[in-house]
Scaffold this motif. Structure first.
Motif, PDB file in Angstrom:
ATOM      1  N   PRO A 278       8.004  93.465  74.766  1.00  0.00           N
ATOM      2  CA  PRO A 278       9.014  94.207  74.001  1.00  0.00           C
ATOM      3  C   PRO A 278      10.204  94.669  74.830  1.00  0.00           C
ATOM      4  O   PRO A 278      11.309  94.797  74.300  1.00  0.00           O
ATOM      5  N   LEU A 279      10.013  94.915  76.133  1.00  0.00           N
ATOM      6  CA  LEU A 279      11.131  95.382  76.948  1.00  0.00           C
ATOM      7  C   LEU A 279      12.151  94.282  77.205  1.00  0.00           C
ATOM      8  O   LEU A 279      13.233  94.562  77.732  1.00  0.00           O
ATOM      9  N   SER A 285      16.776  94.362  66.298  1.00  0.00           N
ATOM     10  CA  SER A 285      16.125  93.478  65.336  1.00  0.00           C
ATOM     11  C   SER A 285      15.020  92.680  65.998  1.00  0.00           C
ATOM     12  O   SER A 285      13.919  92.558  65.466  1.00  0.00           O
ATOM     13  N   GLU A 286      15.288  92.133  67.186  1.00  0.00           N
ATOM     14  CA  GLU A 286      14.253  91.367  67.880  1.00  0.00           C
ATOM     15  C   GLU A 286      13.102  92.257  68.304  1.00  0.00           C
ATOM     16  O   GLU A 286      11.934  91.859  68.243  1.00  0.00           O
ATOM     17  N   PHE A 287      13.408  93.481  68.738  1.00  0.00           N
ATOM     18  CA  PHE A 287      12.351  94.402  69.149  1.00  0.00           C
ATOM     19  C   PHE A 287      11.386  94.660  68.005  1.00  0.00           C
ATOM     20  O   PHE A 287      10.159  94.555  68.173  1.00  0.00           O
ATOM     21  N   ARG A 290      10.018  90.807  66.351  1.00  0.00           N
ATOM     22  CA  ARG A 290       9.336  89.766  67.086  1.00  0.00           C
ATOM     23  C   ARG A 290       8.482  90.237  68.235  1.00  0.00           C
ATOM     24  O   ARG A 290       7.678  89.451  68.744  1.00  0.00           O
ATOM     25  N   ARG A 291       8.649  91.488  68.683  1.00  0.00           N
ATOM     26  CA  ARG A 291       8.042  91.825  69.976  1.00  0.00           C
ATOM     27  C   ARG A 291       7.116  93.039  69.945  1.00  0.00           C
ATOM     28  O   ARG A 291       6.104  93.045  70.621  1.00  0.00           O
ATOM     29  N   TRP A 292       7.437  94.078  69.192  1.00  0.00           N
ATOM     30  CA  TRP A 292       6.602  95.289  69.249  1.00  0.00           C
ATOM     31  C   TRP A 292       5.592  95.269  68.116  1.00  0.00           C
ATOM     32  O   TRP A 292       5.949  95.285  66.947  1.00  0.00           O
ATOM     33  N   ASN A 293       4.313  95.256  68.454  1.00  0.00           N
ATOM     34  CA  ASN A 293       3.211  95.319  67.490  1.00  0.00           C
ATOM     35  C   ASN A 293       3.427  94.338  66.337  1.00  0.00           C
ATOM     36  O   ASN A 293       3.593  94.730  65.177  1.00  0.00           O
ATOM     37  N   VAL A 294       3.408  93.067  66.670  1.00  0.00           N
ATOM     38  CA  VAL A 294       3.683  92.011  65.694  1.00  0.00           C
ATOM     39  C   VAL A 294       2.648  92.018  64.573  1.00  0.00           C
ATOM     40  O   VAL A 294       2.958  91.711  63.418  1.00  0.00           O
ATOM     41  N   PRO A 346      11.921  95.696  59.988  1.00  0.00           N
ATOM     42  CA  PRO A 346      11.285  96.455  61.026  1.00  0.00           C
ATOM     43  C   PRO A 346      10.064  95.767  61.576  1.00  0.00           C
ATOM     44  O   PRO A 346       9.824  94.656  61.307  1.00  0.00           O
ATOM     45  N   ALA A 347       9.311  96.527  62.302  1.00  0.00           N
ATOM     46  CA  ALA A 347       8.119  95.922  62.773  1.00  0.00           C
ATOM     47  C   ALA A 347       7.027  96.818  63.155  1.00  0.00           C
ATOM     48  O   ALA A 347       5.922  96.483  62.934  1.00  0.00           O
TER      49      ALA A 347
END
Length: 551
Positions: A278-279, A285-287, A290-294, A346-347
């Motif tokens: 995630p970093l 949007s990508e965070f 696609r990356r944090w707690n998918v 979101p994600a």
């Protein structure tokens, strides 16, 4: 010796009682999941199934509240609330609405009862198309080494790229019609496909664009430095919170991976990753997407985003019918999400840029467009893919509806965090709800800024874009997210829990002879040389609550 025996018996009784309560909680979860499976088979998707699903959800929540004491067992309560309620409740809502890979009777029959229950109970979700980790996708789509192909040279390299593309298509699951894999590229040699034409030469960038890009990047870097390094204390705090964010993601990923190991071992579908660096996100949007707690991102997409963006609880009839047709060709219905691919959904949640870990909406590509079965097992194709093949795909929703769905998803994520906060501390708050509600307008502002920068040809480079993401998340989290985790009540309960666990460990170790025998110490540890070590450890932990509260 008699005091040692009494302490050992007391500790053994405490841990045995906890184990029995956890077993009862898991039994309630299993009963609830079986009831959900029965609802999927016997009730139509939408409001009837959603109303009936309230009973299994109530059983799950009541068991969690009744069987665990958040004051005495804060860590256990937090872990079980996340694993047995947060993800599970979102999956149940999605299944009740007939969305996602767990929402249709065809998918349940194709998976089988055991695999369906494993996917419902474990902290996993079947992957959507393109949902493999971004780094893995870069490695798999990279150009082969022409030198490794010997005399074939560049022609062999081009053929190898075509074959690799064919393999990627096979890995992604069924094709849009019938589930047949695409044909591979012909081998190099006579009759091989011609080499692609070289790309046109790059035009030099106009000076005014270089100046504008440099000004944007300088403003981002200056804002980041001024906020994080305005003082030595601010710099240390920013570094500590960045490290805490990384550690939180790593810890959550480890817990989710351990809890989902049986499902990952026996599931016949490809599963989405939990976290994906995630970093390294170059945009909010990508965070979130696609990356944090998918995993939680997919759960909230099916439960919140898709119904709002489509304006109906259950998928459209034509999409559901197309998905069922796909199931008949060897591809099980993945739920027919049917909505357009969300641009900024979101994600995740229970921790974001200040996060603690759970999620809010969408995954990278469109709804579950292809889940490839392991070991020749179930393959899935979404209702959207089948509808596209049949020519019945609905028009994309307007932008305002997508923005509304994004805001609704983040709002639900914030409310889930507040419920999680109550389950752990037995008190209500508002900061986490405000933090996640703030993400929707931040995403909209970011989208407008990126479009303007792209139109001017001055989009910042990825390294600078990452600083902008960390700055936006950090400013919001410093005021709304981290204060919840650093409040004195949380620190005292965590420190007391750690002290009690260490005391019990010392008692057990003393009884088993790990530290040597002797009389009982002031913290339930034995005397003697080894007992002194256990007493020292317990004494240090005895001071932890005051130190943590002071911090």
């Amino acid at each position: 010796m008699e005091e040692d025996a009494d302490a050992f018996a007391e500790v053994s009784a405490l841990w045995t009682n906890l184990a029995l309560r956890l077993a009862a909680l898991l039994a309630c979860q299993l009963v609830s999941a079986i009831a959900v499976l029965a609802l999927v088979h016997n009730l139509p998707a939408g409001l009837p199934r959603l109303v009936a699903a309230a009973a299994p959800l109530a059983l799950s929540a009541a068991a969690l509240v009744a069987l665990l004491d958040s004051a005495e067992e804060p860590v256990t309560t937090a872990a079980m609330a996340f694993l047995t309620w947060r993800l599970y409740s979102g999956k149940v809502v999605g299944a009740a609405l007939g969305r996602g890979p767990l929402g249709s009777p065809a998918a349940a029959r194709a998976l089988g009862p055991l695999a369906y229950l494993a996917l419902l109970l474990a902290p996993v979700m079947p992957a959507a198309a393109g949902q493999e980790p971004l780094q893995s996708r870069r490695l798999r789509t990279g150009s082969p080494d022409p030198a490794a192909r010997g005399a074939e040279g560049a022609a062999g390299s081009a053929a190898g790229e075509g074959a690799a593309a064919g393999r990627r298509s096979i890995d992604s699951g069924c094709s849009a019609v019938g589930g047949a894999p695409p044909a591979l590229a012909p081998p190099a040699g006579a009759g091989a496909a011609p080499l692609p034409e070289p790309p046109p030469p790059l035009q030099p960038e106009p000076p005014h664009r270089r100046v504008l890009r440099a000004a944007i990047e300088a403003a981002i870097v200056a804002a980041f430095v001024l906020y994080t390094c305005r003082s030595a204390a601010a710099a240390a705090s920013a570094a500590a919170r960045l490290l805490s964010l990384w550690g939180m993601g790593a810890a959550m990923a480890a817990v989710m991976a351990a809890a989902s190991h049986p499902a990952r071992t026996h599931a016949r579908v490809a599963l989405a990753p939990h976290f994906d660096a995630p970093l390294a996100s170059v945009s909010l949007s990508e965070f979130w997407r696609r990356r944090w707690n998918v995993t939680q991102a997919l759960v909230l997409r099916y439960a919140v985003y898709d119904p709002v963006v489509e304006g109906r609880l259950a998928p459209a009839a034509n999409q559901a019918g197309a998905a069922a047709a796909g199931a008949g060709t060897g591809c099980a219905d993945a739920g027919g999400a049917g909505g357009a691919e969300p641009p900024d959904s979101p994600a995740s949640s229970c921790g974001s840029a200040g996060g603690a870990g759970d999620g809010a909406c969408t995954c990278g590509a469109s709804a579950a467009e292809g889940v490839h079965g392991r070991r020749g097992g179930v393959a899935a194709v979404s209702g959207k893919t089948a509808a596209r093949a049949a020519g019945t795909e609905p028009p994309p929703p307007p932008g305002w509806r997508r923005d509304l769905a994004t805001a609704a998803t983040f709002l639900v994520s914030g409310l889930e965090h507040e419920i999680f906060h109550w389950l752990v501390l037995r008190r209500w708050g508002w900061r986490w709800a405000a933090f996640f509600a703030l993400q929707a307008p931040l995403l909209m502002a970011e989208r407008a800024a990126r479009r303007a920068a792209a139109a001017a040809g001055a989009a910042p480079r990825p390294a600078v874009a990452r600083l902008a993401v960390l700055l936006a998340l950090g400013v919001a989290a410093d005021g709304l997210f981290w204060p919840v985790l650093t409040q004195p009540l949380v620190a005292r309960r965590l420190a007391a829990s750690a002290r009690g666990a260490a005391r019990d460990a010392c008692t057990l170790a003393t009884r088993l002879g790990a530290f040597g025998g002797g009389g009982a110490g002031p913290y339930g540890a034995g005397g003697g040389g080894g007992g002194g070590c256990s007493r020292l450890l317990a004494a240090l932990l005895h001071e932890a609550p005051s130190a943590a509260a002071e911090w």
